[in-house]
Motif scaffolding. Structure first.
Motif, PDB file in Angstrom:
ATOM      1  N   GLN A   8       0.815  -1.337   0.194  1.00 10.24           N
ATOM      2  CA  GLN A   8      -0.164  -0.016  -0.076  1.00 10.24           C
ATOM      3  C   GLN A   8       0.892   1.316  -0.104  1.00 10.24           C
ATOM      4  N   ASN A   9       1.917   1.228   0.302  1.00  6.78           N
ATOM      5  CA  ASN A   9       2.993   2.334   0.506  1.00  6.78           C
ATOM      6  C   ASN A   9       4.000   2.470  -0.328  1.00  6.78           C
ATOM      7  N   LEU A  10       4.046   1.512  -1.232  1.00  6.27           N
ATOM      8  CA  LEU A  10       5.225   1.669  -2.274  1.00  6.27           C
ATOM      9  C   LEU A  10       5.053   2.829  -3.170  1.00  6.27           C
ATOM     10  N   LYS A  11       6.059   3.483  -3.181  1.00  2.24           N
ATOM     11  CA  LYS A  11       6.036   4.907  -4.094  1.00  2.24           C
ATOM     12  C   LYS A  11       7.004   4.704  -5.286  1.00  2.24           C
ATOM     13  N   ILE A  12       8.145   4.100  -4.921  1.00  5.97           N
ATOM     14  CA  ILE A  12       9.269   3.772  -6.070  1.00  5.97           C
ATOM     15  C   ILE A  12       9.477   2.493  -6.077  1.00  5.97           C
ATOM     16  N   LEU A  13       9.554   1.852  -7.416  1.00  8.39           N
ATOM     17  CA  LEU A  13      10.102   0.561  -7.761  1.00  8.39           C
ATOM     18  C   LEU A  13      10.989   0.537  -8.963  1.00  8.39           C
ATOM     19  N   ARG A  14      12.099  -0.040  -8.643  1.00  5.39           N
ATOM     20  CA  ARG A  14      13.009  -0.371  -9.640  1.00  5.39           C
ATOM     21  C   ARG A  14      13.544  -1.827  -9.834  1.00  5.39           C
ATOM     22  N   LEU A  15      13.099  -2.153 -10.926  1.00  2.00           N
ATOM     23  CA  LEU A  15      13.212  -3.623 -11.189  1.00  2.00           C
ATOM     24  C   LEU A  15      14.408  -3.814 -12.249  1.00  2.00           C
ATOM     25  N   ASP A  16      15.453  -4.658 -12.061  1.00  2.00           N
ATOM     26  CA  ASP A  16      16.600  -4.782 -12.886  1.00  2.00           C
ATOM     27  C   ASP A  16      16.884  -6.145 -12.824  1.00  2.00           C
ATOM     28  N   GLU A  17      17.941  -6.415 -13.931  1.00  4.65           N
ATOM     29  CA  GLU A  17      18.249  -7.742 -13.881  1.00  4.65           C
ATOM     30  C   GLU A  17      18.300  -8.824 -12.574  1.00  4.65           C
ATOM     31  N   HIS A  18      18.649  -8.032 -11.715  1.00 10.08           N
ATOM     32  CA  HIS A  18      18.944  -8.984 -10.330  1.00 10.08           C
ATOM     33  C   HIS A  18      17.711  -9.008  -9.689  1.00 10.08           C
ATOM     34  N   SER A  19      16.794  -8.020  -9.706  1.00 11.10           N
ATOM     35  CA  SER A  19      15.591  -8.318  -9.005  1.00 11.10           C
ATOM     36  C   SER A  19      14.331  -8.710  -9.441  1.00 11.10           C
ATOM     37  N   TYR A  20      14.221  -8.912 -10.834  1.00  9.51           N
ATOM     38  CA  TYR A  20      13.046  -9.558 -11.559  1.00  9.51           C
ATOM     39  C   TYR A  20      13.712 -10.370 -12.710  1.00  9.51           C
ATOM     40  N   ILE A  21      13.345 -11.621 -12.778  1.00 12.48           N
ATOM     41  CA  ILE A  21      13.636 -12.573 -13.777  1.00 12.48           C
ATOM     42  C   ILE A  21      12.212 -13.132 -14.081  1.00 12.48           C
ATOM     43  N   GLY A  22      12.034 -12.821 -15.308  1.00  8.55           N
ATOM     44  CA  GLY A  22      10.591 -13.455 -15.958  1.00  8.55           C
ATOM     45  C   GLY A  22      10.192 -12.827 -17.452  1.00  8.55           C
ATOM     46  N   ARG A  23       9.617 -13.709 -18.007  1.00 11.24           N
ATOM     47  CA  ARG A  23       9.173 -13.288 -19.333  1.00 11.24           C
ATOM     48  C   ARG A  23       7.876 -12.166 -19.464  1.00 11.24           C
ATOM     49  N   GLU A  24       7.019 -12.206 -18.260  1.00 11.79           N
ATOM     50  CA  GLU A  24       5.708 -11.377 -18.310  1.00 11.79           C
ATOM     51  C   GLU A  24       5.869 -10.670 -17.203  1.00 11.79           C
ATOM     52  N   ILE A  25       5.232  -9.590 -17.137  1.00 19.34           N
ATOM     53  CA  ILE A  25       4.820  -8.749 -16.099  1.00 19.34           C
ATOM     54  C   ILE A  25       3.319  -8.310 -16.091  1.00 19.34           C
ATOM     55  N   VAL A  26       2.519  -8.565 -15.201  1.00 14.08           N
ATOM     56  CA  VAL A  26       1.024  -8.380 -15.014  1.00 14.08           C
ATOM     57  C   VAL A  26       0.704  -7.471 -14.050  1.00 14.08           C
ATOM     58  N   CYS A  27       0.170  -6.489 -14.321  1.00 15.16           N
ATOM     59  CA  CYS A  27      -0.301  -5.340 -13.221  1.00 15.16           C
ATOM     60  C   CYS A  27      -1.946  -5.127 -13.421  1.00 15.16           C
ATOM     61  N   SER A  28      -2.303  -5.763 -12.396  1.00 14.77           N
ATOM     62  CA  SER A  28      -3.996  -5.806 -12.577  1.00 14.77           C
ATOM     63  C   SER A  28      -4.549  -4.674 -11.858  1.00 14.77           C
ATOM     64  N   HIS A  29      -5.742  -4.524 -12.147  1.00 12.33           N
ATOM     65  CA  HIS A  29      -6.688  -3.376 -11.407  1.00 12.33           C
ATOM     66  C   HIS A  29      -6.551  -3.197  -9.884  1.00 12.33           C
TER      67      HIS A  29
END
Length: 125
Positions: A8-29
Motif C-alpha cells: 500500500q505504501n510503495l512509491k518507487i519501484l526499480r526492477l533490474d536484471e537482478h531483482s526480476y527474472i521473468g518473461r511477463e509482468i502483469v499489473c492488475s486493476h
C-alpha cells in the motif's frame, strides 16, 4: 508482481536484471495504488507487459531501458492521466517504432502515450 502490487505504501519501484527474472509482468486493476515512479531496467527475458486500467493510478514517471525483448507497452498506459514523464532507453527498434512511428505517421501504439507531456527517446529508431 502480485505481491509487490499489494504494498500500500510503495512509491518507487526499480526492477533490474537482478531483482526480476521473468518473461511477463502483469499489473492488475487496483495494484500499486501509491506507486509514483517505475523503472524497468535491463530485464533480459521480459517479453510481455500487461497493465490493466486502474493499476498504478498515481504513476508520474516511467523509465524503460535495456528491455530488448519487450514487444509492446501495455494498453493501460493510455488511462494513466497522472503520468508526466516517460523515458524509453535502449529497446528494440520494433517497439520504439510502434510508439514513435516515423516522420510521416505516428506509431501504432502512440495513442497509448500521446497524453503524456514529456516523452524521451534515448535510442534512435
Amino acid at each position: 508482481m502480485p505481491t509487490l502490487g499489494k504494498l500500500q505504501n510503495l512509491k518507487i519501484l526499480r526492477l533490474d536484471e537482478h531483482s526480476y527474472i521473468g518473461r511477463e509482468i502483469v499489473c492488475s486493476h487496483n495494484e500499486f495504488p501509491q506507486l509514483e515512479f517505475l523503472e524497468l531496467y535491463n530485464l533480459d527475458q521480459l517479453e510481455d507487459w500487461t497493465g490493466e486500467g486502474g493499476a498504478m493510478p498515481r504513476l508520474r514517471g516511467l523509465y524503460i531501458s535495456f528491455c530488448r525483448k519487450l514487444k509492446m507497452i501495455p494498453e493501460g498506459l493510455k488511462s494513466l492521466t497522472t503520468l508526466r514523464d516517460l523515458t524509453f532507453g535502449d529497446l528494440s527498434t520494433s517497439l520504439l517504432s510502434r510508439v514513435r512511428g516515423t516522420q510521416e505517421k505516428e506509431g501504432e501504439d502512440f495513442y497509448k502515450v500521446k497524453h503524456i507531456p514529456s516523452i524521451t527517446f534515448l535510442h534512435k529508431v
